[in-house]
Design a protein around this motif. Structure first.
Motif, PDB file in Angstrom:
ATOM      1  N   GLU A   1       1.353  -8.026   4.328  1.00 45.08           N
ATOM      2  CA  GLU A   1       2.136  -6.977   4.961  1.00 45.08           C
ATOM      3  C   GLU A   1       2.282  -5.806   3.989  1.00 45.08           C
ATOM      4  OE1 GLU A   1       3.499  -6.819   7.976  1.00 45.08           O
ATOM      5  OE2 GLU A   1       2.947  -8.829   8.699  1.00 45.08           O
ATOM      6  N   LEU A   2       2.044  -4.598   4.464  1.00 45.74           N
ATOM      7  CA  LEU A   2       2.217  -3.405   3.647  1.00 45.74           C
ATOM      8  C   LEU A   2       2.664  -2.256   4.536  1.00 45.74           C
ATOM      9  CD1 LEU A   2       1.925  -2.033   0.871  1.00 45.74           C
ATOM     10  CD2 LEU A   2      -0.411  -1.435   1.513  1.00 45.74           C
ATOM     11  N   ASN A   3       3.839  -1.673   4.220  1.00 43.05           N
ATOM     12  CA  ASN A   3       4.389  -0.561   4.993  1.00 43.05           C
ATOM     13  C   ASN A   3       4.490  -0.890   6.483  1.00 43.05           C
ATOM     14  OD1 ASN A   3       4.506   1.015   2.647  1.00 43.05           O
ATOM     15  ND2 ASN A   3       2.424   1.781   2.951  1.00 43.05           N
ATOM     16  N   GLY A   4       4.903  -2.139   6.760  1.00 44.62           N
ATOM     17  CA  GLY A   4       5.111  -2.541   8.135  1.00 44.62           C
ATOM     18  C   GLY A   4       3.840  -2.856   8.899  1.00 44.62           C
ATOM     19  N   MET A   5       2.699  -2.834   8.235  1.00 40.62           N
ATOM     20  CA  MET A   5       1.423  -3.141   8.895  1.00 40.62           C
ATOM     21  C   MET A   5       0.799  -4.378   8.251  1.00 40.62           C
ATOM     22  SD  MET A   5      -0.226   0.695   9.241  1.00 40.62           S
ATOM     23  CE  MET A   5      -1.632   0.071  10.151  1.00 40.62           C
ATOM     24  N   ARG A   6       0.019  -5.101   9.054  1.00 37.44           N
ATOM     25  CA  ARG A   6      -0.640  -6.303   8.552  1.00 37.44           C
ATOM     26  C   ARG A   6      -2.084  -5.976   8.192  1.00 37.44           C
ATOM     27  NH1 ARG A   6      -0.835 -12.324  11.383  1.00 37.44           N
ATOM     28  NH2 ARG A   6      -0.711 -13.497   9.418  1.00 37.44           N
TER      29      ARG A   6
END
Length: 237
Positions: free
Chosen positions: A5-10
């Motif tokens: 997960e990074l900045n709300g994205m997978r």
């Protein structure tokens, strides 16, 4: 490990290495798990594959390590209509890469094997190249006294069985450290006229080829000695 997960994205980690250029170009640098150590050198298999792929005769290439101690090998798919040999390709590759990065064995495929996902099947290639017999060396014993001395010295340092004149130093267990030891002992035992460079053992890694190198060194040394002896007339000093 793979899905993060990074900045709300997978995101999915592919295991590839890359970098962005200032203009936005994404450059592919190779796999993270394709860095190997051969003959004491840390090698990026992707660099070998890029060099091979850059040759005009080659459509695709895969570099791997096989055997123990590990040696470099490569599977090559030629472009349609191209006719060449493994030997010719190796000669071209020697102009692009240092000697320790040139695969010992090169095998030409009509088409590289693919797995169920349509990617190059490295496991199959490694298995096939490991059993490839075109690189089997001739077990001819040393021909002369110099070759016998070299074979016995390698056997002493590497703690290995008796060697033939075509056995490869590095494939017999040698590395950069033992290569340095060999060079020191050659000079200490007066087998060479002077210390030879380390690269000599990489470019001439067999008993036969290193023997030829040393003989040439002695000839050069003798020629210089003769020339120097004629610089002055007898009795002028």
């Amino acid at each position: 490990e793979r899905f993060v997960e990074l900045n709300g994205m997978r995101w999915y980690r592919t295991g590839d290495r890359g970098r962005y250029w200032p203009d936005g170009t994404l450059e592919f640098l190779g796999r993270q798990d394709h860095q190997v150590k051969v003959r004491g050198h840390r090698i990026e298999l992707g660099e070998i594959e890029s060099a091979l792929a850059g040759l005009p005769e080659i459509a695709r290439a895969v570099a791997v390590t096989v055997g123990m101690p590990p040696q470099l090998a490569a599977a090559i798919q030629l472009k349609q209509g191209v006719n060449t040999t493994e030997h010719d390709i190796k000669q071209l590759l020697q102009q692009l890469l240092p000697d320790y990065m040139v695969p010992t064995s090169l095998v030409i495929y009509q088409a590289l094997p693919l797995n169920a996902n349509g990617k190059v099947d490295r496991k199959t290639i490694i298995s096939e190249l490991a059993t490839h017999t075109t690189n089997v060396v001739d077990k001819e014993p040393p021909r002369d006294e110099l070759e016998r001395q070299l074979a016995e010295l390698w056997q002493e340092v590497l703690k290995c069985p008796a060697l033939s004149r075509y056995d490869d130093f590095f494939l017999s267990g040698g590395d950069s450290l033992t290569a340095t030891q060999i060079i020191q002992l050659l000079h200490k035992r007066h087998i060479t006229s002077e210390l030879i460079p380390l690269r000599a053992l990489f470019t001439a890694p067999t008993v036969a080829s290193l023997s030829d190198y040393i003989k040439q060194q002695w000839q050069t040394h003798s020629s210089i000695a003769i020339n120097e002896s004629t610089l002055f007339e007898e009795g002028t000093l």
